[in-house]
Every structure is written in C-alpha cells, then in structure tokens.
Design a protein around this motif. Structure first.
Motif, PDB file in Angstrom:
ATOM      1  N   VAL A 101       0.837  -1.196   0.000  1.00 14.84           N
ATOM      2  CA  VAL A 101       0.000   0.000   0.000  1.00 14.84           C
ATOM      3  C   VAL A 101       0.875   1.251   0.000  1.00 14.84           C
ATOM      4  O   VAL A 101       1.871   1.329   0.720  1.00 14.84           O
ATOM      5  N   MET A 102       0.495   2.243  -0.807  1.00 12.46           N
ATOM      6  CA  MET A 102       1.181   3.527  -0.808  1.00 12.46           C
ATOM      7  C   MET A 102       0.240   4.599  -0.269  1.00 12.46           C
ATOM      8  O   MET A 102      -0.936   4.638  -0.628  1.00 12.46           O
ATOM      9  N   VAL A 156       4.607   1.098   1.323  1.00 16.15           N
ATOM     10  CA  VAL A 156       5.751   1.679   0.638  1.00 16.15           C
ATOM     11  C   VAL A 156       6.478   2.558   1.658  1.00 16.15           C
ATOM     12  O   VAL A 156       5.845   3.278   2.429  1.00 16.15           O
ATOM     13  N   GLU A 157       7.799   2.516   1.655  1.00 16.43           N
ATOM     14  CA  GLU A 157       8.587   3.333   2.583  1.00 16.43           C
ATOM     15  C   GLU A 157       9.415   4.336   1.801  1.00 16.43           C
ATOM     16  O   GLU A 157      10.488   4.023   1.290  1.00 16.43           O
ATOM     17  N   PRO A 158       8.937   5.572   1.708  1.00 17.39           N
ATOM     18  CA  PRO A 158       9.635   6.612   0.944  1.00 17.39           C
ATOM     19  C   PRO A 158      10.877   7.129   1.669  1.00 17.39           C
ATOM     20  O   PRO A 158      11.040   6.921   2.878  1.00 17.39           O
ATOM     21  N   LYS A 159      11.719   7.825   0.916  1.00 18.94           N
ATOM     22  CA  LYS A 159      12.862   8.512   1.511  1.00 18.94           C
ATOM     23  C   LYS A 159      12.368   9.882   1.944  1.00 18.94           C
ATOM     24  O   LYS A 159      12.273  10.809   1.141  1.00 18.94           O
ATOM     25  N   VAL A 160      12.047   9.993   3.213  1.00 19.18           N
ATOM     26  CA  VAL A 160      11.346  11.171   3.704  1.00 19.18           C
ATOM     27  C   VAL A 160      12.237  12.401   3.797  1.00 19.18           C
ATOM     28  O   VAL A 160      13.462  12.312   3.774  1.00 19.18           O
ATOM     29  N   ASP A 161      11.572  13.572   3.900  1.00 20.03           N
ATOM     30  CA  ASP A 161      12.282  14.837   4.021  1.00 20.03           C
ATOM     31  C   ASP A 161      12.793  15.020   5.447  1.00 20.03           C
ATOM     32  O   ASP A 161      12.669  14.125   6.288  1.00 20.03           O
ATOM     33  N   ALA A 162      13.356  16.164   5.729  1.00 27.77           N
ATOM     34  CA  ALA A 162      13.949  16.433   7.040  1.00 27.77           C
ATOM     35  C   ALA A 162      12.924  16.339   8.166  1.00 27.77           C
ATOM     36  O   ALA A 162      13.258  15.969   9.297  1.00 27.77           O
ATOM     37  N   ALA A 163      11.678  16.679   7.870  1.00 30.26           N
ATOM     38  CA  ALA A 163      10.634  16.616   8.891  1.00 30.26           C
ATOM     39  C   ALA A 163      10.283  15.180   9.233  1.00 30.26           C
ATOM     40  O   ALA A 163       9.753  14.889  10.301  1.00 30.26           O
ATOM     41  N   GLY A 164      10.580  14.258   8.308  1.00 33.83           N
ATOM     42  CA  GLY A 164      10.390  12.843   8.576  1.00 33.83           C
ATOM     43  C   GLY A 164       9.047  12.265   8.228  1.00 33.83           C
ATOM     44  O   GLY A 164       8.800  11.078   8.443  1.00 33.83           O
ATOM     45  N   ALA A 208     -10.423  -3.186   0.975  1.00 35.29           N
ATOM     46  CA  ALA A 208      -9.539  -2.865  -0.165  1.00 35.29           C
ATOM     47  C   ALA A 208      -8.448  -3.920  -0.316  1.00 35.29           C
ATOM     48  O   ALA A 208      -8.127  -4.345  -1.448  1.00 35.29           O
ATOM     49  N   ILE A 209      -7.859  -4.347   0.785  1.00 30.46           N
ATOM     50  CA  ILE A 209      -6.801  -5.352   0.724  1.00 30.46           C
ATOM     51  C   ILE A 209      -7.368  -6.721   0.359  1.00 30.46           C
ATOM     52  O   ILE A 209      -6.766  -7.469  -0.428  1.00 30.46           O
ATOM     53  N   GLU A 210      -8.524  -7.048   0.891  1.00 28.81           N
ATOM     54  CA  GLU A 210      -9.155  -8.342   0.598  1.00 28.81           C
ATOM     55  C   GLU A 210      -9.458  -8.494  -0.894  1.00 28.81           C
ATOM     56  O   GLU A 210      -9.355  -9.590  -1.457  1.00 28.81           O
ATOM     57  N   SER A 211      -9.834  -7.406  -1.524  1.00 28.17           N
ATOM     58  CA  SER A 211     -10.249  -7.467  -2.936  1.00 28.17           C
ATOM     59  C   SER A 211      -9.145  -7.083  -3.922  1.00 28.17           C
ATOM     60  O   SER A 211      -9.338  -7.182  -5.133  1.00 28.17           O
ATOM     61  N   ALA A 212      -7.984  -6.635  -3.404  1.00 28.74           N
ATOM     62  CA  ALA A 212      -6.929  -6.161  -4.286  1.00 28.74           C
ATOM     63  C   ALA A 212      -6.212  -7.298  -5.026  1.00 28.74           C
ATOM     64  O   ALA A 212      -6.067  -8.398  -4.504  1.00 28.74           O
ATOM     65  N   LYS A 213      -5.771  -6.956  -6.232  1.00 27.05           N
ATOM     66  CA  LYS A 213      -4.950  -7.877  -7.020  1.00 27.05           C
ATOM     67  C   LYS A 213      -3.519  -7.366  -6.997  1.00 27.05           C
ATOM     68  O   LYS A 213      -3.275  -6.158  -6.939  1.00 27.05           O
ATOM     69  N   LYS A 214      -2.576  -8.271  -7.082  1.00 23.33           N
ATOM     70  CA  LYS A 214      -1.182  -7.902  -7.140  1.00 23.33           C
ATOM     71  C   LYS A 214      -0.907  -7.319  -8.525  1.00 23.33           C
ATOM     72  O   LYS A 214      -1.030  -8.000  -9.540  1.00 23.33           O
TER      73      LYS A 214
END
Length: 344
Positions: A223-224, A255-263, A336-342
C-alpha cells in the motif's frame, strides 16, 4: 499530517499541513449528546462544579478552577468529543466548505451551532476566541508541544486566554490515540459505558481483527499513502501517523519513501510519481488537497498500475478519534486489501 491551505512558502508545519503525512449561546460547552452521538448523554457541565484537571500528552497537568463550560477545540478533536456527547462552543480548523456544507473533519457536528474561529490553516481569529470567554482550548499535536492549527504568530496571545490540552496524532498509534480521546471525553463528563460507545468500540475491535486477517492473508499487497498538490505528489511514511502506524502494526505492508527532514513524507514531481511500486494507493481525502478526479488527466498518475486496476481508495488522513469514526476506516482498508490484485 493535516491540512487546509496551500502556502507559497510553507514552514515545516505548513508542509505537514499541505503534504498530509501523514483538519452560539453562553453555555454550549460540555452538554449532553443527541441521537447522532456515539456516547449517549454526557453529564452537563452546568451540573458539575469545583476544580477540574487532566494530564495531557505533553505531560502537562492542565487545571481549571471550575469545570470547563466554554470549550474551544480543533475541528477534528471537537468532532471526536461530540461522538461521546461532549459539545464545544467554538472550533478552528477545516469546518465548512465553500458550498457551506460541513468539512469531512467536522464529523457529525452541527456546525451551525459552533463559532468558527478559523476555517483554514493559519487562520485563528483571536478576537472571536476571546469573546467566547474560553475555559479550555483543545487540539491535536503532530510535533511535540505544538498545538495543531494554532498559528505560531499568535500562539502566545491565544494561550494566555485559557489553559490548553494537547493530544498526540503522531508518535502514537490509533488504538492509543482513541484511548486518550476517550479519557479526555470522560474527564469532560462523557459516559464511556453508554451502549453507543460500547457498541462502537466493539465494532472497532472487530474491524481491527478483520484488517489483521486481511493483511495476513494477502502479504503480497503493498500500500502507498499518497497526497496530491498541483506540483508535487507526496508519499507518506506509515510510522509517522497514528492511523497508518496502527495499520502497519496490524500487518499491512506499506511503501517506505525517503522522507524529508521533517520525517513525514517524500515530495515527488509528477514525472517521478511512479518511483514506488504499489498495489493499492490510499489518497488523502482532505478538502485542501487534490482528489483523484482532479489528477485523472496527469499521464504519469493514470499510468500507475494501481490506478489502472481501480485500486485507489480514500485515506482519512486526519481521523476523528472516536471508535464510531475509526471503525469504518479499518473496515474500508480491510475490504480494499481483501479485494486487491497484485499489480506491482
């Protein structure tokens, strides 16, 4: 974090607002609820007397000489208290849309019965606030010791008018945030054993179990967390907000983004919106940010696998921390996760 205006030169707090890491009469205050209230009838403030105290999430013991009758709160916090049968006299934060209808953060409150001190980020009418003769100011806290939607430039004047209570919206998870809001509501006269509150809590617990099961059954789904502006697409870090941290603790893969200084988040230009692969996208539902329909004509957005698969769902970026309002949030994500497709 929360939002209600786009600033040309956003401060750290303003960036949190825009990006979204992550919004009457003399005795209106803490009086009883109505049929829409999750908590049933609260004890009227006028029936309470004597000193009042509550230790907030700053670790501050907030004290008043008399039981608070005139309460002013951030809109989302006021909406949570309303679900427990506690009404406030004034609000600040996203409350009324341009069409005059209640903002999503107003919940079930009748906004015609509250004084709107400020409706957008950076707006807080100190004169209106003073005229309410406030006994207590309440807001969320995304950064330590900083009350959400209380403008820095006028904070000193505002804090001189009444004691303030701050509850975490980050640096905690949804379960703990709910508990703290319930404790505050109880301190203000709510009956946490009321049937509506008990039923709402049971629904929340059932929804949490469902989301845990969905995440366990579909470990491949990523999930993003997104939020859109004209120039940037923000991808938020799940652990920085109480809601998404809790989802992560229940097993949801983010998803784990490369966050800004604020985090809190990473801002991507629209040509780079495909930087991260995701099967489901949770999009910020606040009124101050662009919604999926507003960005449908952006080719890079339209080309994302999750978008093409129709696996984009709203994210309640600033939850109303009552069990009544948080249970559906968990249910919707589980579905949403139950019905999601990869697709990534």
């Amino acid at each position: 974090m929360p939002s209600q205006s786009r600033l040309s030169r956003p401060t750290r707090r303003g960036l949190l607002a825009v990006g979204g890491a992550l919004g009457a009469g003399a005795a209106l205050a803490a009086c009883g609820g109505n049929d829409k209230s999750a908590g049933g009838k609260a004890e009227k403030a006028s029936e309470k007397s004597g000193p009042w105290s509550f230790t907030d999430d700053r670790g501050t013991k907030v004290e008043t000489k008399a039981f608070p009758k005139n309460i002013v709160a951030f809109t989302g916090t006021a909406a949570a208290l309303y679900d427990y049968g506690i009404e406030v006299k004034g609000v600040f934060g996203p409350t009324k849309g341009k069409d005059g209808k209640p903002d999503v953060q107003a919940g079930d409150m009748d906004i015609s019965k509250v004084e709107i001190i400020g409706n957008v980020y950076g707006e807080f009418n100190v004169e209106k606030y003073a005229k309410l003769v406030p006994d207590l100011l309440i807001s969320n806290m995304w950064e330590k010791d900083v009350l959400w939607y209380v403008p820095e430039q006028s904070a000193k004047k505002i804090y001189q008018l009444a004691p303030s209570v701050a509850l975490w919206a980050s640096n905690t998870n949804m379960e703990k945030a709910l508990q703290r809001h319930a404790e505050l509501a109880a301190a203000l006269g709510a009956d946490l054993k009321a049937k509506k509150t008990a039923d709402a809590k049971a629904r929340f617990e059932k929804a949490a179990a469902r989301l845990r099961a969905a995440a366990k059954a579909h470990p491949e789904i990523k999930v993003m967390i997104g939020s859109a502006s004209d120039n940037l697409f923000y991808v938020s870090l799940a652990k920085m907000s109480a809601d998404t941290l809790y989802f992560q603790e229940l097993g949801v893969k983010f998803v784990e983004p490369k966050v800004d200084a604020a985090g809190f988040f990473e801002g991507l230009s629209w040509e780079n919106v495909g930087k991260y692969k995701a099967d489901v996208i949770m999009m910020d539902n606040r009124s101050a940010v662009l919604q999926p329909k507003d960005i449908a004509n952006k080719p890079t957005w339209a080309g994302l696998p999750a978008v093409k698969a129709g696996q984009v769902v709203p994210r309640t970026t600033e939850p109303i921390y009552s069990y009544d309002k948080c249970a559906p949030v968990l249910e919707d994500l589980a579905k949403a996760i139950e019905s999601a497709k990869k697709v990534s």
